[in-house]
Design a protein around this motif. Structure first.
Motif, PDB file in Angstrom:
ATOM      1  N   ALA A 252       0.730  -1.284  -0.026  1.00 14.55           N
ATOM      2  CA  ALA A 252      -0.019   0.144   0.142  1.00 14.55           C
ATOM      3  C   ALA A 252       0.729   1.094  -0.184  1.00 14.55           C
ATOM      4  CB  ALA A 252      -0.849  -0.003   1.382  1.00 14.55           C
ATOM      5  N   PRO A 253       1.621   1.406  -1.048  1.00  9.22           N
ATOM      6  CA  PRO A 253       2.690   2.730  -1.022  1.00  9.22           C
ATOM      7  C   PRO A 253       1.622   3.978  -1.186  1.00  9.22           C
ATOM      8  CG  PRO A 253       2.434   1.750  -3.514  1.00  9.22           C
ATOM      9  CD  PRO A 253       1.560   0.702  -2.643  1.00  9.22           C
ATOM     10  N   GLN A 254       2.043   4.902  -0.244  1.00 15.66           N
ATOM     11  CA  GLN A 254       1.313   6.229  -0.100  1.00 15.66           C
ATOM     12  C   GLN A 254       1.955   7.257  -0.996  1.00 15.66           C
ATOM     13  OE1 GLN A 254      -1.568   6.243   1.945  1.00 15.66           O
ATOM     14  NE2 GLN A 254      -1.080   3.891   1.890  1.00 15.66           N
ATOM     15  N   HIS A 255       3.299   7.432  -1.341  1.00 13.27           N
ATOM     16  CA  HIS A 255       3.823   8.649  -2.033  1.00 13.27           C
ATOM     17  C   HIS A 255       3.991   8.157  -3.360  1.00 13.27           C
ATOM     18  CE1 HIS A 255       6.578  11.566  -3.253  1.00 13.27           C
ATOM     19  NE2 HIS A 255       6.291  12.159  -1.954  1.00 13.27           N
ATOM     20  N   PRO A 256       3.577   9.053  -4.209  1.00 18.32           N
ATOM     21  CA  PRO A 256       3.971   8.987  -5.664  1.00 18.32           C
ATOM     22  C   PRO A 256       4.832   8.180  -6.125  1.00 18.32           C
ATOM     23  CG  PRO A 256       2.756  10.980  -5.234  1.00 18.32           C
ATOM     24  CD  PRO A 256       3.302  10.396  -3.976  1.00 18.32           C
ATOM     25  N   THR A 257       6.162   8.847  -5.516  1.00 18.85           N
ATOM     26  CA  THR A 257       7.430   8.309  -5.856  1.00 18.85           C
ATOM     27  C   THR A 257       7.322   6.698  -5.704  1.00 18.85           C
ATOM     28  OG1 THR A 257       8.595  10.397  -5.456  1.00 18.85           O
ATOM     29  CG2 THR A 257       9.828   8.209  -5.730  1.00 18.85           C
ATOM     30  N   THR A 258       6.954   6.096  -4.649  1.00 14.75           N
ATOM     31  CA  THR A 258       6.981   4.769  -4.399  1.00 14.75           C
ATOM     32  C   THR A 258       5.901   4.244  -5.296  1.00 14.75           C
ATOM     33  OG1 THR A 258       7.183   5.515  -2.113  1.00 14.75           O
ATOM     34  CG2 THR A 258       6.679   3.298  -2.479  1.00 14.75           C
ATOM     35  N   GLN A 259       4.854   4.721  -5.485  1.00 13.36           N
ATOM     36  CA  GLN A 259       3.926   4.270  -6.487  1.00 13.36           C
ATOM     37  C   GLN A 259       4.453   3.948  -7.890  1.00 13.36           C
ATOM     38  OE1 GLN A 259       0.661   7.073  -5.954  1.00 13.36           O
ATOM     39  NE2 GLN A 259      -0.024   6.062  -4.092  1.00 13.36           N
ATOM     40  N   ALA A 260       5.201   5.118  -8.309  1.00  9.94           N
ATOM     41  CA  ALA A 260       5.698   4.885  -9.556  1.00  9.94           C
ATOM     42  C   ALA A 260       6.906   3.855  -9.702  1.00  9.94           C
ATOM     43  CB  ALA A 260       6.516   6.451  -9.837  1.00  9.94           C
ATOM     44  N   LEU A 261       7.571   3.931  -8.674  1.00 11.21           N
ATOM     45  CA  LEU A 261       8.687   2.716  -8.541  1.00 11.21           C
ATOM     46  C   LEU A 261       8.106   1.549  -8.828  1.00 11.21           C
ATOM     47  CD1 LEU A 261      11.133   4.004  -5.758  1.00 11.21           C
ATOM     48  CD2 LEU A 261      11.812   3.770  -8.322  1.00 11.21           C
ATOM     49  N   LEU A 262       6.999   1.246  -8.099  1.00 11.95           N
ATOM     50  CA  LEU A 262       6.365  -0.245  -7.964  1.00 11.95           C
ATOM     51  C   LEU A 262       5.719  -0.455  -9.445  1.00 11.95           C
ATOM     52  CD1 LEU A 262       5.281  -2.617  -6.388  1.00 11.95           C
ATOM     53  CD2 LEU A 262       3.178  -1.218  -5.719  1.00 11.95           C
ATOM     54  N   ALA A 263       5.201   0.696 -10.094  1.00 13.46           N
ATOM     55  CA  ALA A 263       4.515   0.524 -11.333  1.00 13.46           C
ATOM     56  C   ALA A 263       5.433   0.273 -12.383  1.00 13.46           C
ATOM     57  CB  ALA A 263       3.816   1.953 -11.796  1.00 13.46           C
ATOM     58  N   ALA A 264       6.663   0.607 -11.967  1.00 15.13           N
ATOM     59  CA  ALA A 264       7.782   0.262 -12.948  1.00 15.13           C
ATOM     60  C   ALA A 264       8.432  -1.172 -13.032  1.00 15.13           C
ATOM     61  CB  ALA A 264       8.919   1.189 -12.962  1.00 15.13           C
ATOM     62  N   VAL A 265       7.915  -2.069 -12.051  1.00 11.90           N
ATOM     63  CA  VAL A 265       8.283  -3.543 -11.862  1.00 11.90           C
ATOM     64  C   VAL A 265       7.503  -4.249 -12.883  1.00 11.90           C
ATOM     65  CG1 VAL A 265       8.638  -5.445 -10.535  1.00 11.90           C
ATOM     66  CG2 VAL A 265       8.845  -3.020  -9.674  1.00 11.90           C
ATOM     67  N   PRO A 266       7.904  -4.914 -13.892  1.00  7.91           N
ATOM     68  CA  PRO A 266       7.415  -5.527 -14.980  1.00  7.91           C
ATOM     69  C   PRO A 266       6.426  -6.576 -14.262  1.00  7.91           C
ATOM     70  CG  PRO A 266       9.716  -5.427 -15.451  1.00  7.91           C
ATOM     71  CD  PRO A 266       9.612  -4.959 -14.156  1.00  7.91           C
ATOM     72  N   GLY A 267       5.091  -6.556 -14.541  1.00  8.23           N
ATOM     73  CA  GLY A 267       4.195  -7.458 -14.159  1.00  8.23           C
ATOM     74  C   GLY A 267       3.733  -7.335 -12.712  1.00  8.23           C
ATOM     75  N   ALA A 268       4.206  -6.110 -12.108  1.00  7.08           N
ATOM     76  CA  ALA A 268       3.872  -6.117 -10.594  1.00  7.08           C
ATOM     77  C   ALA A 268       2.505  -5.686 -10.258  1.00  7.08           C
ATOM     78  CB  ALA A 268       4.909  -5.188 -10.023  1.00  7.08           C
ATOM     79  N   ILE A 269       1.941  -6.201  -9.221  1.00  5.80           N
ATOM     80  CA  ILE A 269       0.593  -5.613  -8.669  1.00  5.80           C
ATOM     81  C   ILE A 269       1.142  -5.591  -7.372  1.00  5.80           C
ATOM     82  CG2 ILE A 269      -0.740  -6.895 -10.190  1.00  5.80           C
ATOM     83  CD1 ILE A 269      -1.180  -9.029  -8.171  1.00  5.80           C
ATOM     84  N   PRO A 270       0.288  -4.783  -6.427  1.00  3.72           N
ATOM     85  CA  PRO A 270       0.623  -4.520  -5.122  1.00  3.72           C
ATOM     86  C   PRO A 270       0.562  -5.943  -4.408  1.00  3.72           C
ATOM     87  CG  PRO A 270      -1.012  -2.846  -5.886  1.00  3.72           C
ATOM     88  CD  PRO A 270      -1.070  -3.902  -7.236  1.00  3.72           C
ATOM     89  N   GLY A 271       1.740  -5.755  -3.456  1.00  6.60           N
ATOM     90  CA  GLY A 271       1.722  -7.123  -2.523  1.00  6.60           C
ATOM     91  C   GLY A 271       2.404  -8.264  -3.261  1.00  6.60           C
ATOM     92  N   ALA A 272       2.500  -8.177  -4.639  1.00  7.92           N
ATOM     93  CA  ALA A 272       3.102  -9.428  -5.351  1.00  7.92           C
ATOM     94  C   ALA A 272       4.380  -8.804  -6.238  1.00  7.92           C
ATOM     95  CB  ALA A 272       2.053  -9.945  -6.300  1.00  7.92           C
TER      96      ALA A 272
END
Length: 281
Positions: A252-272
């Motif tokens: 559950a990333p709160q900051h846009p930077t963390t959200q952007a880093l997570l979104a850049a992981v290929p095939g990533a979904i929150p918690g996985a």
């Protein structure tokens, strides 16, 4: 009950760089690479530092290693401010914190044998038999190689005789030989392919359990940090914008930077977040 003192205590760390003048009569521009960064790292724990390129991760690593003097702030290692120590005391303290660099090709001198490379940090242990006695240095270097899965017979070889993963193991052996309490790893597996990354990460986890090491792990790879670290700091433009445990931060990333880093992981979904491929040490 009093909480144990942290191994590493970073307080309000800032770093500014003055760039070359663009014009003769103009003031030299200043870049704020790090601003007010604070955190603690307990013994035997791992702290990950993530962020985009230019966020200040490597600047933080250099300041923690006392390779640069900060513009302001403190780096306390076992309660002592590294940047306030006299030169001789800082040199002696360096035996207790070592660094693993990103490039296993560039971090090893091709003209030096594995023995010369791995034993080099023993010079920090001045005045001891470990420095003076050649047979003792060789024995300690062989023990360090064995700890990272290489052989004593490799001591007389040179870097070009090894693969990238093996070279990084040599770099880890070099960091390990003084039995440090802290290892700073700056993108230590990013230059390796995925299967070799997993092997090196498994090795680092094993060494932490065996020797009680603490890691400050600098990385742009969330999967690597999720695998190895107990806590994570997210940097943006030299400031900490979010911190937490990997399971909370990456679920559950709160900051846009963390959200952007997570979104850049290929095939990533929150918690996985896809983790490193399991592999032998």
């Amino acid at each position: 009950m009093t909480a144990p003192a942290p191994l590493l205590d970073v307080r309000g760390l800032s770093q500014r760089y003055r760039l070359p003048r663009r014009q003769l009569l103009q003031a030299a521009p200043v870049v704020q690479a790090l601003q007010g960064v604070s955190f603690t790292l307990q013994r035997g724990r791992s702290l990950g530092v993530v962020g985009e390129s230019g966020s200040g991760k490597s600047t933080l690593a250099r300041l923690v290693m006392a390779l640069e003097v900060p513009s302001s702030g403190q780096v306390l290692f076992e309660g002592r401010d590294l940047h306030a120590l006299p030169k001789a005391e800082l040199q002696a303290a360096r035996a207790q914190f070592q660094m693993i660099f990103q490039d296993p090709y560039g971090s090893l001198d091709p003209r030096r044998s594995v023995l010369q490379t791995v034993a080099e940090p023993l010079a920090l242990l001045r005045g001891t038999a470990k420095v003076r006695d050649a047979s003792q240095r060789r024995r300690l270097a062989a023990e360090a190689l064995d700890a990272v899965g290489l052989r004593a017979a490799d001591l007389d070889k040179y870097p070009h005789e090894f693969s990238g993963g093996q070279r990084q193991r040599i770099a880890i052996a070099r960091a390990l030989i003084t039995r440090p309490k802290l290892i700073v790893a700056d993108e230590a597996v990013s230059a390796l392919d995925v299967s070799v990354q997993a092997q090196v990460l498994n090795l680092l986890a094993d060494l932490q359990q065996r020797y009680g090491l603490s890691y400050l792990f600098i990385s742009h790879d969330l999967a690597v940090v999720d695998y190895l670290c107990d806590e994570v700091l997210v940097l943006e433009r030299g400031q900490v914008v979010e911190r937490g445990t990997p399971d909370v931060l990456f679920t559950a990333p709160q900051h846009p930077t963390t959200q952007a880093l997570l979104a850049a992981v290929p095939g990533a979904i929150p918690g996985a977040i896809p983790g490193p491929i399991p592999g032998p040490i």
